[in-house]
Scaffold this motif. Structure first.
Motif, PDB file in Angstrom:
ATOM      1  N   ALA A   1      -3.003  22.083 -72.233  1.00  0.00           N
ATOM      2  CA  ALA A   1      -3.364  22.718 -73.588  1.00  0.00           C
ATOM      3  C   ALA A   1      -4.261  21.847 -74.461  1.00  0.00           C
ATOM      4  CB  ALA A   1      -2.134  23.294 -74.460  1.00  0.00           C
ATOM      5  N   ASP A   2      -4.172  20.752 -74.234  1.00  0.00           N
ATOM      6  CA  ASP A   2      -4.854  19.697 -75.107  1.00  0.00           C
ATOM      7  C   ASP A   2      -6.365  19.497 -74.390  1.00  0.00           C
ATOM      8  OD1 ASP A   2      -4.238  18.235 -72.950  1.00  0.00           O
ATOM      9  OD2 ASP A   2      -3.395  16.645 -74.146  1.00  0.00           O
ATOM     10  N   GLY A   3      -6.519  20.151 -73.393  1.00  0.00           N
ATOM     11  CA  GLY A   3      -8.069  19.703 -72.694  1.00  0.00           C
ATOM     12  C   GLY A   3      -7.959  18.586 -71.754  1.00  0.00           C
ATOM     13  N   ALA A   4      -6.966  17.662 -71.594  1.00  0.00           N
ATOM     14  CA  ALA A   4      -7.141  16.656 -70.682  1.00  0.00           C
ATOM     15  C   ALA A   4      -6.224  16.997 -69.465  1.00  0.00           C
ATOM     16  CB  ALA A   4      -6.309  15.407 -71.594  1.00  0.00           C
ATOM     17  N   PRO A   5      -6.435  16.413 -68.342  1.00  0.00           N
ATOM     18  CA  PRO A   5      -5.627  16.314 -67.116  1.00  0.00           C
ATOM     19  C   PRO A   5      -4.071  15.993 -67.303  1.00  0.00           C
ATOM     20  CG  PRO A   5      -7.919  15.370 -66.766  1.00  0.00           C
ATOM     21  CD  PRO A   5      -7.777  15.290 -68.230  1.00  0.00           C
ATOM     22  N   VAL A   6      -3.406  16.599 -66.680  1.00  0.00           N
ATOM     23  CA  VAL A   6      -1.981  16.255 -66.860  1.00  0.00           C
ATOM     24  C   VAL A   6      -1.824  15.335 -65.619  1.00  0.00           C
ATOM     25  CG1 VAL A   6       0.388  17.075 -66.627  1.00  0.00           C
ATOM     26  CG2 VAL A   6      -1.422  18.458 -67.682  1.00  0.00           C
ATOM     27  N   PRO A   7      -1.381  14.101 -65.951  1.00  0.00           N
ATOM     28  CA  PRO A   7      -1.120  13.046 -64.681  1.00  0.00           C
ATOM     29  C   PRO A   7      -0.360  13.591 -63.588  1.00  0.00           C
ATOM     30  CG  PRO A   7      -0.966  11.986 -67.041  1.00  0.00           C
ATOM     31  CD  PRO A   7      -0.826  13.363 -66.927  1.00  0.00           C
ATOM     32  N   GLY A   8      -0.963  13.459 -62.199  1.00  0.00           N
ATOM     33  CA  GLY A   8       0.054  13.713 -61.289  1.00  0.00           C
ATOM     34  C   GLY A   8       0.045  15.530 -60.975  1.00  0.00           C
ATOM     35  N   LEU A   9      -0.540  16.395 -61.755  1.00  0.00           N
ATOM     36  CA  LEU A   9      -0.263  17.818 -61.487  1.00  0.00           C
ATOM     37  C   LEU A   9      -1.603  18.211 -61.231  1.00  0.00           C
ATOM     38  CD1 LEU A   9       1.835  19.178 -64.496  1.00  0.00           C
ATOM     39  CD2 LEU A   9       2.518  18.459 -61.981  1.00  0.00           C
ATOM     40  N   PHE A  10      -1.492  19.076 -60.116  1.00  0.00           N
ATOM     41  CA  PHE A  10      -2.977  19.623 -59.418  1.00  0.00           C
ATOM     42  C   PHE A  10      -2.636  21.225 -59.224  1.00  0.00           C
ATOM     43  CE2 PHE A  10      -2.900  15.279 -58.625  1.00  0.00           C
ATOM     44  CZ  PHE A  10      -4.135  14.943 -58.596  1.00  0.00           C
ATOM     45  N   ALA A  11      -3.637  22.268 -58.861  1.00  0.00           N
ATOM     46  CA  ALA A  11      -3.301  23.605 -58.742  1.00  0.00           C
ATOM     47  C   ALA A  11      -4.579  23.944 -57.730  1.00  0.00           C
ATOM     48  CB  ALA A  11      -3.219  24.359 -59.863  1.00  0.00           C
ATOM     49  N   ALA A  12      -4.139  24.815 -56.900  1.00  0.00           N
ATOM     50  CA  ALA A  12      -5.404  25.280 -56.017  1.00  0.00           C
ATOM     51  C   ALA A  12      -5.203  26.874 -55.593  1.00  0.00           C
ATOM     52  CB  ALA A  12      -5.691  24.345 -54.709  1.00  0.00           C
ATOM     53  N   GLY A  13      -5.974  27.423 -54.953  1.00  0.00           N
ATOM     54  CA  GLY A  13      -5.845  28.733 -54.920  1.00  0.00           C
ATOM     55  C   GLY A  13      -5.607  29.918 -55.657  1.00  0.00           C
ATOM     56  N   GLU A  14      -5.152  30.840 -55.523  1.00  0.00           N
ATOM     57  CA  GLU A  14      -5.022  32.093 -56.382  1.00  0.00           C
ATOM     58  C   GLU A  14      -4.152  31.594 -57.694  1.00  0.00           C
ATOM     59  OE1 GLU A  14      -3.687  36.719 -56.359  1.00  0.00           O
ATOM     60  OE2 GLU A  14      -3.339  35.530 -54.607  1.00  0.00           O
ATOM     61  N   VAL A  15      -3.331  30.722 -57.708  1.00  0.00           N
ATOM     62  CA  VAL A  15      -2.571  30.138 -58.792  1.00  0.00           C
ATOM     63  C   VAL A  15      -3.508  29.384 -59.812  1.00  0.00           C
ATOM     64  CG1 VAL A  15      -2.002  27.960 -57.912  1.00  0.00           C
ATOM     65  CG2 VAL A  15      -0.220  29.210 -59.565  1.00  0.00           C
ATOM     66  N   ALA A  16      -4.605  28.827 -59.207  1.00  0.00           N
ATOM     67  CA  ALA A  16      -5.502  28.182 -60.471  1.00  0.00           C
ATOM     68  C   ALA A  16      -6.887  29.255 -60.628  1.00  0.00           C
ATOM     69  CB  ALA A  16      -5.939  26.943 -59.615  1.00  0.00           C
ATOM     70  N   GLY A  17      -6.553  30.502 -60.415  1.00  0.00           N
ATOM     71  CA  GLY A  17      -7.669  31.347 -60.537  1.00  0.00           C
ATOM     72  C   GLY A  17      -8.845  31.210 -59.393  1.00  0.00           C
ATOM     73  N   PHE A  18      -8.525  30.666 -58.377  1.00  0.00           N
ATOM     74  CA  PHE A  18      -9.481  29.963 -57.156  1.00  0.00           C
ATOM     75  C   PHE A  18     -10.171  29.135 -57.578  1.00  0.00           C
ATOM     76  CE2 PHE A  18      -8.025  34.350 -56.756  1.00  0.00           C
ATOM     77  CZ  PHE A  18      -7.515  34.609 -55.200  1.00  0.00           C
ATOM     78  N   GLY A  19     -10.062  28.486 -58.628  1.00  0.00           N
ATOM     79  CA  GLY A  19     -10.646  27.156 -59.267  1.00  0.00           C
ATOM     80  C   GLY A  19     -10.993  27.186 -60.641  1.00  0.00           C
ATOM     81  N   GLY A  20     -10.444  26.354 -61.350  1.00  0.00           N
ATOM     82  CA  GLY A  20     -10.758  26.328 -62.765  1.00  0.00           C
ATOM     83  C   GLY A  20     -10.062  27.098 -63.818  1.00  0.00           C
ATOM     84  N   GLY A  21      -9.165  27.937 -63.300  1.00  0.00           N
ATOM     85  CA  GLY A  21      -8.638  29.027 -63.815  1.00  0.00           C
ATOM     86  C   GLY A  21      -9.268  30.373 -64.008  1.00  0.00           C
TER      87      GLY A  21
END
Length: 551
Positions: free
Chosen positions: A501-521
């Motif tokens: 929520a602060d706009g910075a990457p969360v260390p060690g957390l990734f998401a891909a596919g539909e759960v990430a809106g297919f990319g970027g949210g």
């Protein structure tokens, strides 16, 4: 306790793409999934295998002139990005267009994928060149459909499994992403009781124990919310689409339940654009269901007449195959949650396709002989699966004359239809058939479609009179709203790292596919151009697996 370099939550296409890339890098990976091994590949298995690609040899052979700039213009006109949080989705959209117009096809071709030579023209748009829609055909159907798309990613992962780099842990339901000092350290959850259910069938959630796995990188690839009607209704954008349908049918299995979204948020991920979703308006109840409320989408050509629940013909761009979200708004504005196609046997033979690998056994087989047998040498009959729906489907009505057809429609309708009013609209349309000119927008669209060689050959019927018995029988199909894709999701950067929520990457957390809106949210914005769901899973999963943030 098992340790790995990365843990992937979800064994669908995005997860397999990420795992294959990590395995190629020599990384040790644990892939966990709440379903049995029979579900390997997730919902992509059931897909038609369509991929959005740009300026391909298949397009050029069909006389289609496409380009990166034309595709980007179509995408941005469709996405209609209008929020501050769309910064990463916009970057993902641009990156995907570069991929689709560049490396995508040669990379997949080298892997072993092949495509049906006739490129499909999906989502033709809302009527303006700078608005929603594909200016040219871009929908490439993979030989083998969904299973054929998955095959090569699955093969790569199984090779790495044999080498000891990838470990699959099925029937493991993640309940927590474990964090220490704001960084991922692994996942923990519930081991579920074994379940011998075949692919797609709902499985039990009976606990059999606990587990905990350790890794400094966790990649969530768990899919969307389409199988969870409660979550769909909670996220439904009433102000933009109208009230959520009273009745919906499910285009995805029940395990597409969205439970990992909240778990990822608790770990520090951030969901954006949760109100953006992609549901189809041409759903029919499956006469031979696999999962609860199982629906199938009709992929229509442009010729069926489309009526609302009261029997009034929809106005453009609510035409078959043109503007999914615009048509959804038009349907819900009537106060009802269903609509009607009316067509002829000539149209159902040439124009009706059913979405899904199991509904297209000829394409799924990858056999030209089967395609020719099913689609060319079948006489007046449509493909076997379409004829089966026509015979057994609860939403199909078949009759030799219009009065009998309307009587059958009224037996399954919520509001009775007036046969005289329906006849007047069909007769007016029929009067436009006798020459190549027309003031009817749908007839103009049919003539335009037949200028494209692919549509003329296999996708768009020659214009003809509906009320001429020689073109019958007449067919009516009651259409339902079919849940399918989540367009918003966990916000990510171009390495598929979750953004907090602060706009910075969360260390060690990734998401891909539909759960990430297919990319970027949410790289689609408000509208999808089709073939971009599987394509987005492949691209975002690949980016996650190649990320140098996974050391």
């Amino acid at each position: 306790m098992e340790h790995a370099d990365a843990i992937i939550v979800g064994a669908g296409l995005a997860g397999l793409a990420a795992a294959a890339e990590l395995g190629d890098r020599g990384k040790r990976v644990i892939v966990v999934d709440q379903e049995p091994r029979s579900g390997l590949g997730g919902q992509a298995f059931w897909s038609l295998g369509g991929l959005f690609m740009v300026n391909t040899p298949e397009q050029r052979r069909m006389g289609i002139r496409d380009s990166r700039d034309l595709a980007l213009g179509d995408w941005m006109g469709s996405a209609q990005f209008d929020r501050p949080e769309d910064a990463w989705p916009r970057k993902w959209a641009e990156a995907y267009i570069d991929f689709a117009a560049g490396e995508m096809r040669p990379w997949l071709h080298k892997m072993g994928l092949r495509w049906f030579p006739v490129v499909g023209w999906a989502e033709r748009g809302g009527g303006f060149a700078d608005g929603h829609g594909n200016s040219v055909p871009r929908f490439h159907i993979t030989w083998g459909t969904g299973p054929g798309t998955l095959e090569h990613f699955t093969r790569r992962c199984l090779e790495h499994e044999g080498a000891g780099l990838i470990v699959f842990r099925f029937r493991h339901q993640v309940d927590r992403i474990d964090m220490t000092n704001g960084a991922a350290t692994g996942v923990s959850g519930t081991v579920l009781t074994d379940d011998p259910a075949p692919r797609g069938v709902s499985t039990n959630r009976d606990p059999a124990g606990d587990f905990a796995f350790k890794a400094a990188s966790v990649i969530v690839t768990s899919g969307g919310i389409g199988g969870n009607f409660e979550m769909v209704r909670k996220a439904w954008p009433t102000d933009r689409l109208g009230p959520a349908p009273e009745q919906m049918i499910a285009g995805v299995p029940a395990h597409v339940d969205g439970r990992m979204i909240a778990i990822s948020e608790q770990a520090g991920g951030h969901v954006i654009n949760g109100d953006r979703m992609w549901h189809y308006t041409e759903g029919v109840r499956n006469w031979n269901p696999i999962w609860p409320a199982h629906g199938i989408r009709i992929l229509p050509g442009p010729s069926s007449m489309w009526f609302d629940a009261t029997g009034k013909r929809f106005a453009p761009p609510a035409l078959p195959g043109f503007d999914s979200m615009g048509t959804l708004r038009a349907i819900l504005a009537t106060g009802y949650d269903y609509s009607w196609f009316v067509l002829t046997q000539k149209i159902i033979k040439k124009e009706f396709a059913l979405s899904g690998s199991e509904q297209n056994p000829d394409f799924t087989s990858g056999s030209w002989r089967e395609v020719i047998r099913q689609r060319i040498l079948s006489g007046k009959r449509a493909t076997g699966p379409v004829e089966a729906f026509k015979e057994h489907g609860a939403d199909f009505v078949v009759a030799d004359d219009l009065d009998t057809l309307v009587a059958g429609m009224n037996r399954i309708a919520k509001v009775p239809l007036d046969p005289a009013a329906l006849r007047a609209q069909i007769a007016a349309r029929d009067a436009q058939v006798d020459n190549a000119f027309s003031k009817d927008a749908q007839m103009m669209a049919i003539h335009a479609a037949r200028h494209y060689r692919g549509d003329r050959l296999i996708r768009t019927a020659k214009p003809h009179r509906f009320l001429d018995p020689a073109n019958g029988p007449l067919i009516a199909v009651k259409l339902h709203v079919l849940t399918r894709k989540t367009l918003g999701g966990l916000q990510t950067n171009l390495d598929s790292q979750m953004i907090g929520a602060d706009g910075a990457p969360v260390p060690g957390l990734f998401a891909a596919g539909e759960v990430a809106g297919f990319g970027g949210g949410g790289y689609h914005g408000y509208n999808a151009l089709e073939g971009t769901f599987l394509g987005g899973c492949i691209f975002s999963g690949r980016n996650a697996g190649r990320s140098q943030a996974i050391g």
